[in-house]
Design a protein around this motif. Structure first.
Motif, PDB file in Angstrom:
ATOM      1  N   VAL A  53     -42.895  26.142-139.208  1.00 15.48           N
ATOM      2  CA  VAL A  53     -42.961  27.249-140.168  1.00 15.48           C
ATOM      3  C   VAL A  53     -41.547  27.587-140.647  1.00 15.48           C
ATOM      4  O   VAL A  53     -40.621  27.753-139.837  1.00 15.48           O
ATOM      5  CB  VAL A  53     -43.604  28.492-139.520  1.00 15.48           C
ATOM      6  CG1 VAL A  53     -43.595  29.666-140.494  1.00 15.48           C
ATOM      7  CG2 VAL A  53     -45.020  28.175-139.065  1.00 15.48           C
ATOM      8  N   GLY A  54     -41.351  27.657-141.966  1.00 16.88           N
ATOM      9  CA  GLY A  54     -40.041  27.938-142.534  1.00 16.88           C
ATOM     10  C   GLY A  54     -39.255  26.700-142.925  1.00 16.88           C
ATOM     11  O   GLY A  54     -38.158  26.816-143.469  1.00 16.88           O
ATOM     12  N   GLY A  55     -39.809  25.505-142.657  1.00 19.53           N
ATOM     13  CA  GLY A  55     -39.166  24.282-143.110  1.00 19.53           C
ATOM     14  C   GLY A  55     -39.197  24.158-144.619  1.00 19.53           C
ATOM     15  O   GLY A  55     -39.981  24.825-145.308  1.00 19.53           O
ATOM     16  N   THR A  56     -38.335  23.314-145.172  1.00 19.38           N
ATOM     17  CA  THR A  56     -38.213  23.197-146.629  1.00 19.38           C
ATOM     18  C   THR A  56     -38.346  21.738-147.051  1.00 19.38           C
ATOM     19  O   THR A  56     -37.737  20.845-146.450  1.00 19.38           O
ATOM     20  CB  THR A  56     -36.859  23.737-147.119  1.00 19.38           C
ATOM     21  OG1 THR A  56     -36.688  25.075-146.649  1.00 19.38           O
ATOM     22  CG2 THR A  56     -36.796  23.728-148.646  1.00 19.38           C
ATOM     23  N   ASN A 155     -36.094  21.074-141.328  1.00 22.54           N
ATOM     24  CA  ASN A 155     -36.767  22.010-140.440  1.00 22.54           C
ATOM     25  C   ASN A 155     -35.854  23.191-140.133  1.00 22.54           C
ATOM     26  O   ASN A 155     -34.623  23.085-140.256  1.00 22.54           O
ATOM     27  CB  ASN A 155     -37.173  21.309-139.140  1.00 22.54           C
ATOM     28  CG  ASN A 155     -38.625  20.874-139.173  1.00 22.54           C
ATOM     29  OD1 ASN A 155     -39.504  21.643-139.560  1.00 22.54           O
ATOM     30  ND2 ASN A 155     -38.882  19.635-138.770  1.00 22.54           N
ATOM     31  N   PRO A 156     -36.412  24.299-139.713  1.00 21.23           N
ATOM     32  CA  PRO A 156     -35.569  25.456-139.365  1.00 21.23           C
ATOM     33  C   PRO A 156     -34.655  25.140-138.177  1.00 21.23           C
ATOM     34  O   PRO A 156     -35.028  24.395-137.270  1.00 21.23           O
ATOM     35  CB  PRO A 156     -36.591  26.539-138.990  1.00 21.23           C
ATOM     36  CG  PRO A 156     -37.870  26.093-139.592  1.00 21.23           C
ATOM     37  CD  PRO A 156     -37.839  24.604-139.610  1.00 21.23           C
ATOM     38  N   VAL A 157     -33.461  25.700-138.197  1.00 20.55           N
ATOM     39  CA  VAL A 157     -32.509  25.491-137.103  1.00 20.55           C
ATOM     40  C   VAL A 157     -33.086  25.984-135.783  1.00 20.55           C
ATOM     41  O   VAL A 157     -32.872  25.384-134.723  1.00 20.55           O
ATOM     42  CB  VAL A 157     -31.182  26.203-137.422  1.00 20.55           C
ATOM     43  CG1 VAL A 157     -30.225  26.106-136.230  1.00 20.55           C
ATOM     44  CG2 VAL A 157     -30.551  25.624-138.674  1.00 20.55           C
ATOM     45  N   ALA A 158     -33.865  27.037-135.830  1.00 23.40           N
ATOM     46  CA  ALA A 158     -34.394  27.637-134.603  1.00 23.40           C
ATOM     47  C   ALA A 158     -35.362  26.704-133.879  1.00 23.40           C
ATOM     48  O   ALA A 158     -35.514  26.790-132.665  1.00 23.40           O
ATOM     49  CB  ALA A 158     -35.086  28.958-134.928  1.00 23.40           C
ATOM     50  N   ALA A 163     -28.095  20.566-135.250  1.00 28.61           N
ATOM     51  CA  ALA A 163     -27.707  19.171-135.457  1.00 28.61           C
ATOM     52  C   ALA A 163     -28.880  18.283-135.842  1.00 28.61           C
ATOM     53  O   ALA A 163     -28.679  17.125-136.212  1.00 28.61           O
ATOM     54  CB  ALA A 163     -27.042  18.620-134.193  1.00 28.61           C
ATOM     55  N   TYR A 164     -30.101  18.811-135.777  1.00 31.73           N
ATOM     56  CA  TYR A 164     -31.266  17.944-135.973  1.00 31.73           C
ATOM     57  C   TYR A 164     -32.253  18.538-136.977  1.00 31.73           C
ATOM     58  O   TYR A 164     -33.469  18.360-136.841  1.00 31.73           O
ATOM     59  CB  TYR A 164     -31.975  17.721-134.631  1.00 31.73           C
ATOM     60  CG  TYR A 164     -31.060  17.212-133.552  1.00 31.73           C
ATOM     61  CD1 TYR A 164     -30.520  15.934-133.623  1.00 31.73           C
ATOM     62  CD2 TYR A 164     -30.712  18.010-132.474  1.00 31.73           C
ATOM     63  CE1 TYR A 164     -29.666  15.462-132.645  1.00 31.73           C
ATOM     64  CE2 TYR A 164     -29.856  17.546-131.482  1.00 31.73           C
ATOM     65  CZ  TYR A 164     -29.342  16.281-131.582  1.00 31.73           C
ATOM     66  OH  TYR A 164     -28.484  15.809-130.609  1.00 31.73           O
ATOM     67  N   VAL A 165     -31.760  19.219-137.994  1.00 30.03           N
ATOM     68  CA  VAL A 165     -32.658  19.867-138.945  1.00 30.03           C
ATOM     69  C   VAL A 165     -33.438  18.852-139.771  1.00 30.03           C
ATOM     70  O   VAL A 165     -34.483  19.178-140.330  1.00 30.03           O
ATOM     71  CB  VAL A 165     -31.880  20.821-139.882  1.00 30.03           C
ATOM     72  CG1 VAL A 165     -31.343  22.005-139.105  1.00 30.03           C
ATOM     73  CG2 VAL A 165     -30.760  20.071-140.605  1.00 30.03           C
ATOM     74  N   GLU A 166     -32.942  17.614-139.876  1.00 36.25           N
ATOM     75  CA  GLU A 166     -33.647  16.615-140.669  1.00 36.25           C
ATOM     76  C   GLU A 166     -34.570  15.757-139.814  1.00 36.25           C
ATOM     77  O   GLU A 166     -35.068  14.724-140.263  1.00 36.25           O
ATOM     78  CB  GLU A 166     -32.652  15.739-141.428  1.00 36.25           C
ATOM     79  CG  GLU A 166     -31.816  16.524-142.408  1.00 36.25           C
ATOM     80  CD  GLU A 166     -31.216  15.657-143.503  1.00 36.25           C
ATOM     81  OE1 GLU A 166     -31.939  14.822-144.056  1.00 36.25           O
ATOM     82  OE2 GLU A 166     -30.036  15.833-143.805  1.00 36.25           O
ATOM     83  N   LEU A 167     -34.809  16.176-138.587  1.00 37.78           N
ATOM     84  CA  LEU A 167     -35.791  15.510-137.730  1.00 37.78           C
ATOM     85  C   LEU A 167     -37.113  16.261-137.779  1.00 37.78           C
ATOM     86  O   LEU A 167     -37.142  17.494-137.811  1.00 37.78           O
ATOM     87  CB  LEU A 167     -35.297  15.459-136.283  1.00 37.78           C
ATOM     88  CG  LEU A 167     -34.232  14.424-135.935  1.00 37.78           C
ATOM     89  CD1 LEU A 167     -33.875  14.530-134.462  1.00 37.78           C
ATOM     90  CD2 LEU A 167     -34.706  13.018-136.260  1.00 37.78           C
ATOM     91  N   GLY A 168     -38.202  15.511-137.755  1.00 35.52           N
ATOM     92  CA  GLY A 168     -39.500  16.136-137.661  1.00 35.52           C
ATOM     93  C   GLY A 168     -39.704  16.760-136.285  1.00 35.52           C
ATOM     94  O   GLY A 168     -39.043  16.397-135.309  1.00 35.52           O
ATOM     95  N   VAL A 169     -40.626  17.698-136.215  1.00 41.37           N
ATOM     96  CA  VAL A 169     -40.915  18.344-134.934  1.00 41.37           C
ATOM     97  C   VAL A 169     -41.317  17.311-133.894  1.00 41.37           C
ATOM     98  O   VAL A 169     -40.953  17.412-132.724  1.00 41.37           O
ATOM     99  CB  VAL A 169     -42.032  19.393-135.124  1.00 41.37           C
ATOM    100  CG1 VAL A 169     -42.484  19.952-133.793  1.00 41.37           C
ATOM    101  CG2 VAL A 169     -41.571  20.502-136.047  1.00 41.37           C
TER     102      VAL A 169
END
Length: 463
Positions: A53-56, A155-158, A163-169
């Motif tokens: 939730v909150g990813g772009t 993805n959200p930093v939280a 360092a991994y915002v461009e990784l999927g959950v």
């Protein structure tokens, strides 16, 4: 028997493989350029990505129709969830669906997001719900076209860390998984090298050097996998070049591991000193194609002949596993026959040790044989998309445990590698015994005889 034809055939195969490799790897990293079939109204333009939730989502699409007179045609971009994509896939395989009655059925599929556009589209979208999403292009008019897309998923930093915002959950846990595996294999390799150098230098054979090679290959595999996942996190989630390298590293590691299992099953450096010429030919002739087709499968994305690579890998893999089973049972039967006919003195204890370690090995191989099927069942029935990484953890932990068990049972021991069951006179003769007269003067020396291996023990190859 001359090895020149074999070497020539191996050299020719490697040249052919490298040529196909260059053709299959000529792809862009973040742009998909493809000719879309006019009969297909639903086209995936990216891989599935796990958003929190909150990813772009940042997306740019440019469409050019082959027929310039249709340049103002209308297209749709859709973002679909995993359940919506599965629903569409189920309709694709539904033989009862009549396209003549409902010709544009796929353009009416439910979606989480939909945009209508002509020629080009750029947008960003904030994800409202945690799910696995797929970007889809809807070509309802069924026009032939060329598609250029560029996307960035954040993805959200939280949820994944700065360092991994461009990784999927679903991909974030792999950073810790590969880091832990790399640490384990570094430690295992150091322990094995130290053990061989400090305690078992005189009893070390080729099988122990092969085991060391396996550990090094597994270490390098995890280095490549960790570099890949960190590169994706730092640059772009859709890096086909590094993804192909990571998959190829896994193929190489699996191929070498299977080859090591087969060498143990054949008794190489354990019950006999060398493989026969026919076994060497079958070994090379099986594992080179397996490595080649596995590498091509790793680099193949969407082409029609990818299925042929997958089928070839499965067939060769099944033949290799069958070969391990046959060779292992043959070696165990050999040892048992020798034990039954051996005298109570001499090598009987060593033979029992060989039999025991091979019985352990048979159970270990059974676990490895059942592992893919068990993981497939668990992945389909138990794990959701965000927990599929657990299957990787289970597989890698079991493979590591198998290596530990093999290393423990087949570690260098003089009494384990003393005899060659493939030789008729494998049981070593005892030292000559000096017979003395009553006066204590030696008159002659007579070698103390032990029973040789029974004549009915086969010295032939299991393959």
């Amino acid at each position: 028997m001359s090895t020149v034809p074999l070497r020539k055939s191996c050299y020719t195969f490697l040249l052919s493989f490298l040529a196909l490799w260059q053709v299959s790897t000529g792809r862009s990293t973040n742009t998909v350029i493809s000719m879309v079939d006019a009969l297909d109204g639903w086209t995936y333009i990216g891989s599935g990505f796990g958003f929190d939730v909150g990813g772009t989502l940042y997306m740019s699409i440019n469409v050019t129709t082959v027929d310039s007179s249709l340049s103002n045609s209308t297209f749709y971009f859709a973002l679909v969830t995993e359940s919506q994509a599965n629903f569409w896939e189920s309709l694709q395989s539904d033989s009862g669906r009549n396209p003549n009655v409902f010709p544009h059925w796929d353009c009416y599929m439910p979606s989480a997001l939909r945009y209508e556009f002509q020629n080009s589209l750029e947008f960003n979208y904030v994800i409202p719900q945690r799910n696995l999403y797929y970007p889809v292009l809807l070509n309802c008019a069924r026009h032939d076209m060329v598609v250029n897309t560029a996307a960035r998923y954040l993805n959200p930093v939280a949820s994944v860390g700065a360092a991994y915002v461009e990784l999927g959950v679903q991909d974030k846990p792999f950073v810790d998984i590969y880091s832990a595996l790399l640490t384990f294999y570094i430690f295992f390799t150091i322990v094995w090298v130290g053990m061989l150098a400090a305690f078992y230098r005189r009893t070390m054979t080729g099988i122990h050097r092969a085991f060391l090679f396996i550990l090094i290959v597994k270490l390098l595999e995890n280095v490549v996998n960790l570099m890949y996942i960190k590169t994706v996190a730092e640059t772009s989630w859709e890096d086909d070049t590094f993804s192909g390298l990571s998959q190829f590293a896994t193929v190489v590691a699996d191929t070498i591991f299977l080859g090591f299992l087969l060498l143990i099953a054949l008794g190489w450096r354990i019950t006999r000193q060398a493989l026969t010429a026919r076994e060497r030919q079958l070994f090379v002739g099986t594992f080179l194609p397996y490595l080649g087709f596995g590498g091509l499968q790793a680099q193949c994305t969407g082409q029609e002949f990818c299925g042929a690579y997958v089928l070839s890998v499965y067939v060769i893999n099944s033949l290799i596993l069958l070969g391990v089973i046959v060779a292992m049972n043959f070696t165990i039967s050999q040892i048992r026959m020798v034990v039954q006919d051996a005298s109570l003195s001499g090598p009987i204890g060593d033979l029992y040790i060989k039999l025991k370690v091979y019985q352990y090995y048979r159970w270990v191989f059974l676990v490895y044989l059942m592992l893919p099927t068990a993981l497939l069942i668990i992945s389909v029935t138990v794990f959701t998309w965000e927990y599929q990484w657990i299957g990787t953890v289970i597989r890698e932990v079991i493979v590591a445990a198998i290596l530990v068990v093999i290393g423990t049972n087949f570690r260098p021991r003089s009494y384990l590698y003393a005899f060659d069951l493939g030789t008729a006179n494998a049981v070593p003769q005892a030292p000559e015994v000096v017979q003395a007269t009553a006066t204590g003067v030696a008159t002659q020396t007579v070698p103390q005889q032990r029973r040789p291996l029974p004549a009915h023990v086969p010295a032939s190859s299991p393959l």
